[in-house]
Motif scaffolding. Structure first.
Motif, PDB file in Angstrom:
ATOM      1  N   LEU A  15      47.502  34.396  53.203  1.00  0.00           N
ATOM      2  CA  LEU A  15      47.196  35.757  52.251  1.00  0.00           C
ATOM      3  C   LEU A  15      48.523  36.458  52.240  1.00  0.00           C
ATOM      4  O   LEU A  15      49.224  36.841  53.070  1.00  0.00           O
ATOM      5  CB  LEU A  15      46.095  36.492  52.544  1.00  0.00           C
ATOM      6  CG  LEU A  15      44.976  36.253  52.819  1.00  0.00           C
ATOM      7  CD1 LEU A  15      43.695  37.131  53.609  1.00  0.00           C
ATOM      8  CD2 LEU A  15      43.886  36.110  51.385  1.00  0.00           C
ATOM      9  N   ALA A  16      48.840  36.423  50.911  1.00  0.00           N
ATOM     10  CA  ALA A  16      50.361  37.154  50.745  1.00  0.00           C
ATOM     11  C   ALA A  16      51.256  36.315  51.700  1.00  0.00           C
ATOM     12  O   ALA A  16      52.134  37.320  52.074  1.00  0.00           O
ATOM     13  CB  ALA A  16      50.265  38.695  51.067  1.00  0.00           C
TER      14      ALA A  16
ATOM     15  N   ILE B 151      34.782  47.254  34.998  1.00  0.00           N
ATOM     16  CA  ILE B 151      33.652  46.565  35.198  1.00  0.00           C
ATOM     17  C   ILE B 151      33.610  45.691  36.817  1.00  0.00           C
ATOM     18  O   ILE B 151      32.942  45.919  37.773  1.00  0.00           O
ATOM     19  CB  ILE B 151      33.111  45.586  34.336  1.00  0.00           C
ATOM     20  CG1 ILE B 151      32.561  46.528  33.099  1.00  0.00           C
ATOM     21  CG2 ILE B 151      32.256  44.364  34.788  1.00  0.00           C
ATOM     22  CD1 ILE B 151      31.487  45.775  32.366  1.00  0.00           C
ATOM     23  N   ARG B 152      34.900  44.982  37.042  1.00  0.00           N
ATOM     24  CA  ARG B 152      34.998  44.422  38.070  1.00  0.00           C
ATOM     25  C   ARG B 152      35.781  45.253  39.133  1.00  0.00           C
ATOM     26  O   ARG B 152      35.372  45.166  40.399  1.00  0.00           O
ATOM     27  CB  ARG B 152      36.018  43.062  37.908  1.00  0.00           C
ATOM     28  CG  ARG B 152      35.362  41.843  37.350  1.00  0.00           C
ATOM     29  CD  ARG B 152      36.278  40.822  37.258  1.00  0.00           C
ATOM     30  NE  ARG B 152      35.800  39.821  37.038  1.00  0.00           N
ATOM     31  CZ  ARG B 152      35.180  39.260  35.838  1.00  0.00           C
ATOM     32  NH1 ARG B 152      35.218  40.096  34.843  1.00  0.00           N
ATOM     33  NH2 ARG B 152      34.810  38.137  35.361  1.00  0.00           N
ATOM     34  N   SER B 153      36.903  46.035  38.771  1.00  0.00           N
ATOM     35  CA  SER B 153      37.639  46.626  39.696  1.00  0.00           C
ATOM     36  C   SER B 153      37.056  47.721  40.325  1.00  0.00           C
ATOM     37  O   SER B 153      37.218  48.216  41.541  1.00  0.00           O
ATOM     38  CB  SER B 153      38.933  47.076  38.843  1.00  0.00           C
ATOM     39  OG  SER B 153      38.630  47.785  37.839  1.00  0.00           O
ATOM     40  N   SER B 154      35.849  48.495  39.677  1.00  0.00           N
ATOM     41  CA  SER B 154      35.507  49.517  40.123  1.00  0.00           C
ATOM     42  C   SER B 154      34.433  48.910  41.578  1.00  0.00           C
ATOM     43  O   SER B 154      34.581  49.594  42.294  1.00  0.00           O
ATOM     44  CB  SER B 154      34.417  50.268  39.371  1.00  0.00           C
ATOM     45  OG  SER B 154      33.538  49.467  38.994  1.00  0.00           O
ATOM     46  N   THR B 228      38.837  40.986  29.262  1.00  0.00           N
ATOM     47  CA  THR B 228      39.844  39.782  29.543  1.00  0.00           C
ATOM     48  C   THR B 228      41.045  40.289  30.461  1.00  0.00           C
ATOM     49  O   THR B 228      41.467  39.990  31.440  1.00  0.00           O
ATOM     50  CB  THR B 228      40.892  39.236  28.277  1.00  0.00           C
ATOM     51  OG1 THR B 228      39.458  38.807  27.394  1.00  0.00           O
ATOM     52  CG2 THR B 228      41.342  38.041  28.595  1.00  0.00           C
ATOM     53  N   VAL B 229      41.698  41.648  29.922  1.00  0.00           N
ATOM     54  CA  VAL B 229      42.665  42.271  30.753  1.00  0.00           C
ATOM     55  C   VAL B 229      42.163  42.891  31.935  1.00  0.00           C
ATOM     56  O   VAL B 229      42.971  42.718  33.217  1.00  0.00           O
ATOM     57  CB  VAL B 229      43.202  43.466  29.791  1.00  0.00           C
ATOM     58  CG1 VAL B 229      44.294  44.241  30.689  1.00  0.00           C
ATOM     59  CG2 VAL B 229      43.904  42.983  28.631  1.00  0.00           C
ATOM     60  N   GLY B 230      40.837  43.385  31.902  1.00  0.00           N
ATOM     61  CA  GLY B 230      40.316  43.819  33.206  1.00  0.00           C
ATOM     62  C   GLY B 230      40.144  42.754  34.181  1.00  0.00           C
ATOM     63  O   GLY B 230      40.289  42.875  35.424  1.00  0.00           O
ATOM     64  N   LYS B 231      39.747  41.451  33.655  1.00  0.00           N
ATOM     65  CA  LYS B 231      39.402  40.460  34.489  1.00  0.00           C
ATOM     66  C   LYS B 231      40.858  40.166  35.124  1.00  0.00           C
ATOM     67  O   LYS B 231      40.951  39.864  36.314  1.00  0.00           O
ATOM     68  CB  LYS B 231      38.635  39.343  33.777  1.00  0.00           C
ATOM     69  CG  LYS B 231      38.437  38.122  34.728  1.00  0.00           C
ATOM     70  CD  LYS B 231      37.808  37.115  33.804  1.00  0.00           C
ATOM     71  CE  LYS B 231      37.597  35.761  34.371  1.00  0.00           C
ATOM     72  NZ  LYS B 231      36.998  34.771  33.923  1.00  0.00           N
ATOM     73  N   LEU B 232      41.718  39.765  34.364  1.00  0.00           N
ATOM     74  CA  LEU B 232      43.109  39.117  34.798  1.00  0.00           C
ATOM     75  C   LEU B 232      43.746  40.252  35.747  1.00  0.00           C
ATOM     76  O   LEU B 232      44.331  39.537  36.858  1.00  0.00           O
ATOM     77  CB  LEU B 232      44.042  38.854  33.642  1.00  0.00           C
ATOM     78  CG  LEU B 232      43.465  37.695  32.709  1.00  0.00           C
ATOM     79  CD1 LEU B 232      44.350  37.461  31.396  1.00  0.00           C
ATOM     80  CD2 LEU B 232      43.237  36.509  33.414  1.00  0.00           C
ATOM     81  N   MET B 233      43.666  41.500  35.494  1.00  0.00           N
ATOM     82  CA  MET B 233      44.245  42.289  36.362  1.00  0.00           C
ATOM     83  C   MET B 233      43.645  42.454  37.561  1.00  0.00           C
ATOM     84  O   MET B 233      44.352  42.674  38.641  1.00  0.00           O
ATOM     85  CB  MET B 233      44.667  43.726  35.591  1.00  0.00           C
ATOM     86  CG  MET B 233      45.711  43.588  34.524  1.00  0.00           C
ATOM     87  SD  MET B 233      46.221  45.097  33.473  1.00  0.00           S
ATOM     88  CE  MET B 233      46.772  46.059  34.875  1.00  0.00           C
ATOM     89  N   GLY B 237      44.432  42.012  41.890  1.00  0.00           N
ATOM     90  CA  GLY B 237      44.384  42.941  42.768  1.00  0.00           C
ATOM     91  C   GLY B 237      44.867  44.469  42.051  1.00  0.00           C
ATOM     92  O   GLY B 237      45.084  45.217  42.861  1.00  0.00           O
ATOM     93  N   GLN B 238      44.901  44.326  40.754  1.00  0.00           N
ATOM     94  CA  GLN B 238      45.335  45.616  40.198  1.00  0.00           C
ATOM     95  C   GLN B 238      44.180  46.744  40.159  1.00  0.00           C
ATOM     96  O   GLN B 238      42.858  46.303  40.158  1.00  0.00           O
ATOM     97  CB  GLN B 238      45.912  45.408  38.713  1.00  0.00           C
ATOM     98  CG  GLN B 238      46.930  44.377  38.519  1.00  0.00           C
ATOM     99  CD  GLN B 238      48.146  44.955  38.887  1.00  0.00           C
ATOM    100  OE1 GLN B 238      48.586  46.068  39.227  1.00  0.00           O
ATOM    101  NE2 GLN B 238      49.206  44.236  38.158  1.00  0.00           N
ATOM    102  N   SER B 239      44.610  47.983  40.306  1.00  0.00           N
ATOM    103  CA  SER B 239      43.491  48.996  40.479  1.00  0.00           C
ATOM    104  C   SER B 239      43.041  49.586  39.105  1.00  0.00           C
ATOM    105  O   SER B 239      43.563  49.011  38.036  1.00  0.00           O
ATOM    106  CB  SER B 239      44.146  50.155  41.254  1.00  0.00           C
ATOM    107  OG  SER B 239      45.238  50.754  40.359  1.00  0.00           O
TER     108      SER B 239
END
Ligand SMILES: Nc1ncnc2c1ncn2[C@@H]1O[C@H](COP(=O)(O)OP(=O)(O)OP(=O)(O)O)[C@@H](O)[C@H]1O
Ligand SMILES: [Mg+2]
Lengths: 240, 420
Positions: A15-16, B151-154, B228-233, B237-239
């Motif tokens: 991981l990382a 939808i995912r990140s939350s 798509t952007v939400g999923k990829l980011m 691990g993007q918030s």
């Protein structure tokens, strides 16, 4: 224990860029309770998540009931109930509604009496059942999630620190529950800091340090694993 | 495959979330407001036209009664021309806010009568009116981004992600079902007021359905981008706030920057005569004619109407036929400028149509105004009808003027009437 229900073979996870899991090898048989003990950051949760497909192996294999996590994760997930390290459910739903929602996600329909029976088994007080989860304490959330894991009626249970946040009486009841489940053929892989509890219920205990298994203890003649022995391993500095 | 049970589960689940309900109520309120204000504006325009129409006949009859020559009859009788709003105009007011939709004209030089109204148009912000088309093309992407970006990140941020994906029979059906339920709910609260408004305005069902399909296509575009952007980011691990920022930047680019920058660029590159120059040239031509020799006016006039060559002799220093001849020469002089002016408008519109392929909000707005007959094409079409009508006035009066017919009020019953 003949069948290998859970098996890690030369399992490594990065991981990382860090080696979090380093060449793990173990198997867990049907009806066995296996506990992984270790300090903070040893890699216990990561190991569990690898079997759930939430973390991918960098090399080696992790498999459940003969299926590799790389190949058939949806089938594996349908056979595994998971208790996360910190239980987060939906605050705007009641305990029962949360359970119903997650069960229906899994495609399982349980009648109200079964759900109530499970909540009774984990001794969640009845007056909380229809309260929104945002009003629950940590232990109450933990009990709800354990009830959910039971209701999955999955042959394999992966439990991340199942007794954390539970009061002593609830821990006792939980340990009895685990023993009953194992006796009826469930395979249980749990991760914990609780040396005493692990010795009470586990058939085998692995000591994990920096992603490596550094000790393995086993029941002898059906007696509980000797807590002194396990504790000594910790204090001898094998586990930091 | 997504099953009905996934769908109903997520519907019940999401309907229990207070913020989802509040959000949908707000969108519903905005949609109702946009439709209501569109209907109010459309009805105000209709009422204006109706009351002008009522007066139109009366005023003209009163003016004609007092006349004793066809020349003064033409001079004193105004004709209302108008472009009534289509039944769907309430949803997309489009160019009706910018181009005139009524002119009271008479048989004088026309260009001045068409373009002088340009001056009293209110300055509208680049965003335009808060109508349904604005709601869908500019604001709806924001709603979709708000609703679907996390939808995912939350779930990851709430610590439920692992349990969810491990529990769900198939995690993709979970996310898809949630996105679908939210999108359909959004679509319903947006479209319900449109259909009610269309029923009130008695718009054709097929056009209303087309309007709904344009809305759906625009929603699908932003929904697909957001997911798509939400999923990829989220996978990196993007918030949620970072995902939202990235999507908002895209919205700003497509819904604001591209339209505004392209509009400025198109106005800079497409050469167009100044409307003021056109007015001035016509006014000067008409004013100068008083002092020019008659022959100058007649030469210019006869180049277009040689059939009246035998009728140009003047018996006094003022004759109506000569007066209207130099009015027409005023139009002839400005014809090239006027054509260039309209060509430039059409050319700018064509260029904007090309740019719209790079800006779905622009495309949405264009398609909706085209459907509602409120686009540039419709406005230019109305202007052309005004020109044709004005022309028909000339064809009506010229024989009466050049043949020196005796004024007869009954003849005026055959005056051309403007039909929208
Ligand atoms: N997403 C991640 N990215 C990078 N490193 C991570 C990530 N998750 C965990 N780690 C690292 O992996 C190591 C093992 O973490 P893990 O959560 O498996 O430990 P643990 O044994 O469960 O600890 P604890 O007893 O505190 O729960 C830690 O050093 C941690 O910093
Ligand atoms: Mg852990």
């Amino acid at each position: 224990m003949p069948d290998q229900v859970v098996a890690a073979s030369s399992l490594c996870v990065k991981l990382a860029q860090n080696d979090v899991i380093d060449n793990l090898n173990f198997t867990i048989g049907r009806g066995e309770v296996f506990a992984l003990l270790g300090g903070n950051g040893a890699g216990k949760s990561t190991t569990l998540k690898t079997f759930l497909g939430a973390v991918s192996p960098s090399s080696g294999t992790a498999s459940v009931m003969g299926l590799s996590v790389d190949a058939d994760i949806n089938t594996i997930r349908s056979k595994v109930a998971y208790l996360p390290e910190s239980v987060m459910l939906y605050g705007h739903l009641t305990g029962i509604e949360n359970i119903e929602y997650f069960l229906s996600l899994a495609g399982i329909k349980q009648a109200q009496p079964e759900i109530e029976e499970a909540l009774t088994k984990v001794s969640l007080q009845t007056d909380a059942w229809h309260k929104n989860l945002s009003h629950y304490s940590k232990g109450m959330r933990q009990k709800t999630a354990i009830a959910l894991a039971l209701l999955r009626e999955a042959p394999v249970l992966l439990l991340d620190e199942p007794t954390s946040g539970l009061d002593p009486r609830a821990i006792d009841e939980f340990n009895q529950l685990i023993t009953t489940l194992a006796n009826s053929g469930s395979t249980i892989f749990m991760v914990t800091h609780d040396v005493y509890g692990a010795c009470q219920v586990a058939h085998r205990i692995g000591l994990l340090d920096k992603g490596k298994i550094v000790g393995m203890f086993e029941r002898k003649n059906n007696a509980h694993i000797d807590i002194e022995e396990v504790h000594a391993a910790f204090s001898q500095g094998k586990i930091k | 495959m997504i099953r009905f049970s996934d769908f109903s589960r997520e519907t019940i689940f999401l309907s229990r979330q207070p913020y989802v309900l509040i959000f949908l109520m707000i969108v519903l309120a905005l949609s109702i407001f946009s439709v209501w204000s569109g209907i109010a504006e459309t009805q105000a325009q209709q009422n204006t036209i109706e009351s002008l129409l009522e007066k139109d006949n009366v005023d003209r009859a009163q003016a004609l009664e007092k006349q004793s020559s066809y020349g003064s009859a033409a001079y004193y009788s105004f004709h209302l021309t108008y472009f009534p709003p289509s039944p769907l105009a309430f949803a997309a007011m489009g160019q009706r806010d910018i181009y005139p939709w009524k002119h009271r004209i008479r048989m004088l030089a026309l260009e001045g009568q068409i373009y002088e109204t340009d001056a009293d148009n209110p300055e509208l912000s680049f965003l335009g009116r808060f109508d349904f088309a604005f709601l869908i093309s500019v604001l709806m992407p924001l709603f979709i981004i708000l609703l679907l970006h996390d939808i995912r990140s939350s779930e990851r941020e709430a610590g439920r992600f692992d349990l969810l994906i491990v529990t769900a029979r198939n995690q993709h059906t979970l996310w898809t079902a949630r996105a679908l339920v939210l999108s359909i709910a959004l679509m319903l609260v947006l479209l319900l007021p449109l259909f009610v408004g269309a029923a009130i305005m008695q718009a054709s069902l097929s056009k209303t359905v087309l309007m709904a399909l344009i809305t759906l296509a625009h929603l699908l575009f932003w929904g697909a981008i957001t997911i798509t952007v939400g999923k990829l980011m989220a996978m990196r691990g993007q918030s949620s706030p970072r995902i939202a920022s990235a999507l908002l930047a895209l919205w700003l680019t497509l819904a604001v920057i591209v339209p505004v920058v392209s509009d400025t660029a198109i106005n800079k590159t497409v050469k167009s005569p100044n409307g003021g120059d056109l007015l001035l040239l016509q006014r000067e031509t008409v004013n100068d004619a008083w002092d020019l020799p008659f022959s100058d006016t007649w030469d210019a006039f006869l180049s277009k109407h040689p059939d009246w060559a035998e009728h140009t002799q003047m018996e006094s220093s003022f004759e109506w036929k000569w007066y209207y001849a130099f009015q027409q020469v005023g139009d002839q002089k400005t014809e090239d400028l006027s054509n260039a002016y309209r060509n430039a408008i059409a050319k700018k519109d064509t260029a904007a149509g090309v740019v719209a392929f790079f800006s779905p909000p622009m495309m949405t707005q264009r398609l909706m105004t085209s459907l509602a007959d409120t686009d540039i094409t419709a406005s230019l079409g109305y202007e052309q009808r005004v020109r044709d009508f004005h022309q028909s006035l000339r064809y009506f009066y010229y024989p009466l003027l050049f043949n020196k017919s005796e004024f007869n009020l009954q003849v005026m019953d055959d005056l051309p009437r403007f039909l929208p």
